[in-house]
Write an enzyme that holds these catalytic residues in place. Structure first.
Site, PDB file in Angstrom:
ATOM      1  CG  ASP A   1      -1.984  -1.045   1.180  1.00 10.79           C
ATOM      2  OD1 ASP A   1      -2.129  -1.686   0.113  1.00 10.79           O
ATOM      3  OD2 ASP A   1      -2.682  -1.244   2.189  1.00 10.79           O
TER       4      ASP A   1
ATOM      5  CG  ASP B   1     -11.901  -1.949  -0.804  1.00  4.33           C
ATOM      6  OD1 ASP B   1     -11.153  -2.918  -1.027  1.00  4.33           O
ATOM      7  OD2 ASP B   1     -11.532  -0.766  -0.932  1.00  4.33           O
TER       8      ASP B   1
END
Lengths: 256, 202
Positions: free
Chosen positions: A12, A131
């Protein structure tokens, strides 16, 4: 004969540095993306995922420079996501050495983008990132899709959205549980099972891994084709090889 | 040592160029090819056979590549670049370079296509291109078609995905991989190093 199961470290990236937080917040610095990507490749990672996690919220464009630096040294496939909104942006990421692009918020806002990119560059380079968060609707538990780095409720159901994404041309589903992400308590096996039994493209399990057995369960119970993890690798709790030996000992085909 | 990477507008060539540079050779990405000014030529490519065939013709690369091959310059074709060495493909219209007799056929298998991911190489025939490679090493594939050369002697490796298909070809200075050596980790590094330091005669 079937392809081996993949182990994928996820980087990330925020402002060019690898970070990892709990449930997308409280970010802690975990290092340089290029350095980490090479380290994982040498540790037998099958693929690397590079997610520009702040891109959607702050409206930044993708991290072409990081992509290029990673591609200069990495000789395994890698996926880039975060802030890719147009076919041209996808092309630019691919031209700079990425193998796949991952679409999340942009695909929710404009589902045709999936088709546009897959028609032009092939299904294999389009990953639909979803998500999802548990929610009670009409008395039963469903998995609801969130956009904008997990902050915006979209009203979409994760299973339905995954199926639609596949029909539109996504070659892979990267499925993250917002509930489990950063907890170390294991992937959301129910979410994985529901999605993987409904689509024919590979599903990558993401969010919540803390122990080796979680990865084994994601594959055997959740039906995942690949397992993704960030913090357990970044902070050195396990190596990619640890995961692979663990899976291999239990009869799962991996590349070692 | 100067290596030309032929850019004919199909797919990502940044990774293959980077992989060659890491071997310490001078790499030039070329859209036009002067057949005799390079020690080796790499023909990369991801995408559709018909588009690739058309691009080679339109850019005047067809004759130049064949001339280089006839002059003994080693050529490595990767994925579509390898398929274009054959005569034709089931994927679409258009002619390949025809320097390998045979055609490119579709993977007719009960599994998912494209065949994408890590799979292993079975060694079939020795070549300096494969020097140091063990049996069943892993390589990274993304394709739905494979080469079917008439002369099976040119098949150096095979790979199994429901069926066994040729995954590495090689003869007389021509080499081709169906997978991507630039994305195949250690296996790919060995093959690219062999191509540069063993297959190229200086």
């Amino acid at each position: 004969m079937p392809l081996c199961k993949r182990v994928i470290p996820c980087l990330d990236v925020d402002a060019g540095r690898v970070v990892k937080g709990t449930s997308f917040r409280n970010l802690r610095d975990a290092g340089d993306p290029v350095e980490l990507a090479v380290r994982y490749s040498e540790d037998c990672a099958d693929e690397i995922v590079l997610l520009d996690i702040t891109a959607s919220t702050e409206g930044r464009s993708t991290i072409i420079e990081v992509v290029r630096r990673v591609a200069e040294v990495l000789d395994i496939p890698f996926t880039v996501g975060g802030g890719i909104r147009t076919k041209d942006e996808a092309w630019s990421v691919l031209l700079n050495g990425a193998d796949k692009v991952s679409l999340n918020t942009a695909a929710i806002q404009n589902p045709q983008l999936i088709t546009e990119i897959s028609k032009n560059f092939g299904d294999q380079c389009v990953v639909l990132a979803i998500d999802a968060k548990r929610e009670i609707r009409s008395g039963r538990v469903i998995h609801s899709v969130y956009s904008h780095s997990g902050t915006k409720h979209t009203g979409l159901d994760a299973v339905q959205w995954a199926k639609r994404g596949e029909a539109l041309g996504a070659g892979e589903i990267l499925l993250t549980s917002i509930d489990m992400d950063g907890t170390g308590l294991g992937y959301d096996l129910e979410l994985l099972r529901r999605v993987s039994s409904e689509v024919n493209v590979p599903v990558i399990a993401s969010g919540g891994v803390g122990e080796l057995k979680h990865m084994y369960e994601a594959i055997t119970i959740g039906g995942a084709d690949a397992v993704l993890a960030a913090s357990i690798f970044h902070y050195g709790k396990y190596s990619v090889r640890d995961v692979k030996y663990y899976l291999k000992e239990r009869g799962i085909g991996v590349r070692l | 040592m100067r290596v030309a990477v032929v850019n004919y507008g199909v797919g990502n060539i940044f990774s293959v160029t980077s992989a060659l540079k890491r071997l310490g050779v001078e790499v030039e990405v070329v859209a036009k090819l002067d057949p005799k000014s390079y020690d080796a030529i790499v023909l990369p490519g991801v995408g559709n056979f018909e588009a690739g065939s058309k691009a080679l013709s339109e850019r005047g690369l067809r004759g130049a590549i064949i001339e280089a091959i006839n002059a003994g310059v080693p050529v490595l074709g990767i994925c579509l670049g390898m398929q274009l060495m054959l005569e034709s493909s089931e994927e679409g219209e258009g002619e390949g370079l025809g320097v390998v007799k045979g055609r490119v056929v579709r993977l007719r298998v009960p599994g998912k296509l494209p065949h994408m991911g890590w799979n292993s190489l079975s060694l079939v025939r020795w070549s300096e291109f494969l020097d140091g490679l063990g049996d069943q090493e892993w390589a990274y594939f993304v394709h739905s078609y494979y080469p079917s050369p008439d002369d099976r002697e040119v098949v150096l490796c095979e790979t199994e995905y429901f069926i066994r298909f040729p995954s590495v070809l090689g003869f007389k200075g021509l080499y081709g991989t169906q997978f991507h050596p630039e994305k195949s980790g250690e296996t790919g590094r060995k093959l690219l190093r062999n191509f540069i330091y063993k297959c190229v005669r200086r």
